[in-house]
Design an enzyme around this catalytic site. Structure first.
Site, PDB file in Angstrom:
ATOM      1  CD  GLU A 184      -3.162  -1.109   2.010  1.00  0.00           C
ATOM      2  OE1 GLU A 184      -3.011  -0.492   3.068  1.00  0.00           O
ATOM      3  OE2 GLU A 184      -4.211  -1.703   1.710  1.00  0.00           O
ATOM      4  CD  GLU A 340      -4.040  -6.412   2.228  1.00  0.00           C
ATOM      5  OE1 GLU A 340      -4.820  -5.771   2.953  1.00  0.00           O
ATOM      6  OE2 GLU A 340      -2.800  -6.236   2.232  1.00  0.00           O
TER       7      GLU A 340
HETATM    8  C1  GAL Z   1      -4.462  -3.287   4.665  1.00  0.00           C
HETATM    9  C2  GAL Z   1      -2.996  -3.679   4.771  1.00  0.00           C
HETATM   10  C3  GAL Z   1      -2.825  -5.005   5.515  1.00  0.00           C
HETATM   11  C4  GAL Z   1      -3.618  -4.982   6.801  1.00  0.00           C
HETATM   12  C5  GAL Z   1      -5.081  -4.657   6.492  1.00  0.00           C
HETATM   13  C6  GAL Z   1      -5.930  -4.618   7.736  1.00  0.00           C
HETATM   14  O1  GAL Z   1      -4.605  -1.948   4.382  1.00  0.00           O
HETATM   15  O2  GAL Z   1      -2.410  -3.808   3.496  1.00  0.00           O
HETATM   16  O3  GAL Z   1      -1.461  -5.218   5.803  1.00  0.00           O
HETATM   17  O4  GAL Z   1      -3.060  -4.041   7.633  1.00  0.00           O
HETATM   18  O5  GAL Z   1      -5.156  -3.397   5.872  1.00  0.00           O
HETATM   19  O6  GAL Z   1      -5.605  -3.553   8.556  1.00  0.00           O
END
Ligand code: GAL
Length: 701
Positions: A184, A340
């Site tokens: 990110e 994700e």
């Molecule tokens: C995303 C990040 C993950 C994890 C997730 C939940 O933004 O890439 O590493 O932190 O949020 O917080």
């Protein structure tokens, strides 16, 4: 400054190594990247996995449970710098090799994160100034993640070392099919001496002479003329908290360029050492510090992180839908993946939101597919027992019990492999595009207009109206080609240059219908106000002049359509004087009651609709979509019930229709033709029932 967003064994098949022939990395080829081919013919169905935080004795059991759920992909390692390089120059990948071996034996491939989002404590101890400095001049200290400076030479050198070691170690390992760069990217803004020097240098490259910079930025205002490059500041905190908007916009571009060069520094190393591995990074949808359309040229494909629960305003479905479309649009509409995908309730120090029924996670994942994803990877395999994210639910909870979320995802795992031949090679095709202008978004952050102004809300309002009639929408950026579209919606196109005006003119002249809204054509590319009558360079196209306007403060305003229907409106009111345009609506209140608020102007073979305000009712936008359809011949789909989405992908001779029910009630949609259920193979009548929190995937030749 703006708020942060908080921030894949050896199934040893020899041909894996020849992946470019099989749809692998595309660095030198314009051929679209084929994610399914890259993942050895399987739709990417994965989880984000953190084996380092669990006893090794559990890894085999994890891999078995993954395989049973149809998981064929993991992303790992993106925060493991200190485990990979416990001491400067001493590397240890043995733990990761062991995890990969186990996963691989269960048919699971991996993308490895370059671990640069979490630099080790030893690196900060040795070089404290790798940390970014905030706008107040305070240096971040070790803790959390992502707090590094993109222009610090020690950090860049440490990055080269770890990325080189990772690429060297895995270049011939068939269990690893690609790399995710960092995690990110996009924050924090940094105001230290390295960024200061880099910004001054960036300005020198752009403007060549100080005279040119002073003129472009209008530094005559408040006596800010610079007589040496070294005098140019960063937009750090000042007494009144404001900077020259021209300097501030260039800083945003500089930050974007710094992020891009950091990504490209890593991409070059990975490509040189491991040319057969694909490269991506995980992005953040509507996150607006970064212009993804510029960032993504070095990547093989786009991946992004989709958390629908953050989207509280938009019934949790059109919000993520727009973000999927924006992410697809940020790399020429190539299919993408979700790196994700939400798989449980989010939370850090507190739980954020309320629990969603497990079935909804499957619907959201299918939504990604409907919008062009050829891969969905759920965050995370199991909820952490450690650290900041103990409240962020993964597929499994800490106890590893095969809960309802695991079971629903396992169901999708079986389905998606059956759907793979149907999906492969299909794409989203749209006749409507939404133009996102990163320059305008940045300029509105710098000078936000009014308290109520929100650039993204306008995007949603127009987007929703088309999507409620099942019309696919692409997101385009100013440098894109608009010629494939019938309709282009460009809300609040604040910053324009001659080239963009030329392209819009050509689009309309050729028969396109353009929708513009208030505060368009106000600024040039230096964020300097135009001396032309508004809407500035766009005026001839729009056929109106704006001699007065009213920022909404507390008054009630409405617009009245020619048939007498009225809709409440707010945020901003442009009072329009038609020069060649025809009036579609007038204001209903205040001293400008009766004056034009919405117009349409024929131009060439096309037309431009200008909406001088922000109507609050969705009925205004649905009426506008009908008007647009009548004028352009745009085919509208069925009127969809609330909480139901219809989206299509297509390939030669076949449409793949996704019906998604985000509600707790049974719903049905008349799709206007007999179709085939892609999962059961059964014929479906025109009216297709969709059970609560469920999905139908249909095909039609
Ligand atoms: C995303 C990040 C993950 C994890 C997730 C939940 O933004 O890439 O590493 O932190 O949020 O917080």
């Amino acid at each position: 400054m703006r708020a942060w967003r908080k921030t894949w064994v050896a199934v040893v098949s020899v041909f894996i190594l020849a992946s470019p022939l099989l749809g692998g990395p595309q660095s030198s080829s314009p051929r679209p990247f084929n994610l399914i081919r890259w993942n050895h013919g399987k739709f990417i169905f994965g989880v984000d996995y953190y084996p380092e935080a669990w006893p090794e004795s559990q890894w085999e059991k994890d891999a078995e449970m993954m395989q049973a759920a149809g998981i064929n992909f993991v992303r790992m390692g993106e925060f493991d710098w200190v485990k990979m390089e416990p001491e400067e120059g001493h590397f240890d990948f043995s733990w990761l090799d062991r995890a990969l071996k186990i996963l691989s034996a269960h048919g699971i491939h991996a993308v490895l994160g370059t671990p640069t989002a979490a630099p080790p404590a030893w690196l900060y101890a040795e070089y404290p100034d790798i940390a970014a400095v905030n706008a107040e001049g305070i240096r971040y200290r070790f803790g959390s993640r992502r707090n590094y400076c993109l222009n610090n030479p020690h950090f860049l050198q440490a990055t080269r070392q770890i990325v080189t070691a990772l690429a060297e170690h895995y270049k011939n390992n068939p269990a690893v099919i690609g790399f995710q760069i960092d995690n990110e990217l996009g924050n924090p803004y940094c105001f230290n001496r390295y960024c200061l020097a880099a910004f001054q240098n960036w300005c020198r490259n752009k403007y060549k002479t100080l005279d040119a910079l002073n003129r472009a930025w209008g530094t005559v205002f408040w006596g800010q003329t610079y007589t040496a490059w070294s005098q140019i500041p960063l937009p750090w905190n000042t007494l009144f908290g404001v900077h020259n908007p021209s300097l501030a916009l260039d800083y945003d571009r500089f930050f974007n360029d710094s992020t891009k060069s950091y990504l490209e520094l890593q991409a070059r190393i990975l490509r040189r050492i491991a040319p057969n591995k694909a490269i991506t990074t995980n992005e953040m949808g509507l996150f607006d510090a970064i212009d993804y359309s510029k960032l993504n040229t070095a990547l093989d494909f786009v991946a992004w992180d989709n958390y629908p629960m953050f989207d509280q305003n938009h019934s949790n479905y059109f919000g993520p839908a727009l973000a999927h479309d924006l992410m697809r649009g940020s790399k020429n509409n190539q299919n993408f993946m979700v790196m994700e995908e939400e798989a449980g309730l989010p939370g850090w120090t507190m739980f954020w939101g309320h629990q969603a029924p497990a079935a909804l996670y499957r619907v959201w994942a299918y939504q990604a597919v409907a919008h062009g994803a050829d891969g969905v990877c759920f965050f995370r395999w199991r909820t952490s027992t450690y650290g900041t994210e103990q409240y962020w639910q993964g597929v499994l909870d800490q106890d590893s019990y095969p809960n309802a979320r695991y079971r629903i995802i396992a169901r999708m795992g079986k389905e998606i492999q059956r759907l793979t031949p149907v999906l492969e090679g299909s794409h989203v095709v749209s006749k409507v595009a939404l133009l996102v202008s990163p320059d305008s978004r940045w300029a509105f952050h710098i000078q936000p207009l009014t308290k109520g102004f929100n650039y993204n809300r306008q995007l949603y309002r127009y987007y929703d109206a088309f999507r409620r009639r099942a019309v696919n929408v692409d997101v385009v950026f100013p440098q894109d080609n608009f010629s494939a579209y019938k309709v282009l919606v460009a809300p609040s196109l604040f910053v324009v240059n001659a080239e963009l005006v030329r392209k819009l003119t050509q689009f309309v002249r050729g028969g396109g219908l353009l929708i513009l809204t208030y505060r368009s054509g106000v600024k040039d590319s230096h964020n300097v106000y135009t001396t032309l009558t508004l809407p500035g360079r766009l005026a001839p196209l729009v056929g109106i002049a704006i001699h007065n306007y009213d920022p909404e403060t507390t008054q009630q305003q409405k617009i009245v359509m020619s048939n007498g229907t009225s809709y409440p409106a707010d945020v901003w009111f442009d009072i329009l004087t038609p020069t060649s345009a025809r009036v579609l609506a007038t204001y209903g209140e205040d001293f400008y009651a009766g004056k034009p608020a919405v117009t349409i102007n024929r131009y060439g073979r096309g037309a431009v609709i200008y909406v001088g305000t922000e109507p609050r009712s969705s009925r205004f936008y649905s009426g506008l979509v009908q008007l647009v359809a009548r004028r352009t011949g745009l085919a509208l789909g069925p009127k969809l019930p609330n909480g139901v989405e219809m989206a299509t992908r297509q390939k030669a001779g076949e449409k793949i229709i996704f019906l998604l029910n985000y509600t707790s009630q049974p719903q049905s949609v008349d799709v206007g033709a007999v179709t085939r259920n892609a999962l059961t193979g059964q014929a479906e009548n025109e009216s297709v029932p969709i059970p609560p929190y469920d999905v139908r995937v249909l095909t039609r030749r």
